[in-house]
Design a protein around this motif. Structure first.
Motif: not given
Ligand SMILES: [Zn+2]
Length: 100
Positions: A61-66, A87-92
């Motif tokens: 999971f993304c540690r920035h936006c989960y 690269k997370c597409f939700s928070c870039n």
């Protein structure tokens, strides 16, 4: 009871709950990313409360936006110099970790 230490049976239950939450997050990530995010947050909170490290699950999971990562759907994985970049597409934002 000593502060910070929890009985063994409680840790076992907490670990099970974390695994269940990640399973659910995986199932719902595509249809309902918001819900998946809630599951991930919850799992992380349980982990923090019981001092359980999410070492194995941390990369899912993304540690920035989960956001729960679904490669090719909401994130992009790249292998570079023995490192994996996601690269997370939700928070870039990008996350890197060593690969072997
Ligand atoms: Zn993100």
């Amino acid at each position: 009871m000593e502060r910070g230490s929890k009985p063994e049976y409680q840790l076992k239950i907490a670990k099970e709950r974390i695994n269940i939450l990640f399973d659910e997050a995986k199932k719902t990530a595509k249809e309902d990313p918001e819900l998946a995010r809630r599951y991930v947050k919850l799992a992380k909170r349980i982990g923090m409360r019981y001092n359980i490290r999410l070492s194995r699950l941390r990369r899912k999971f993304c540690r920035h936006c989960y956001s729960y990562f679904l490669p090719g759907v909401n994130c992009q994985q790249r292998l570079k110099n023995k490192k994996i970049t996601i690269k997370c597409f939700s928070c870039n934002k990008t996350i890197q970790y060593p690969y072997k």
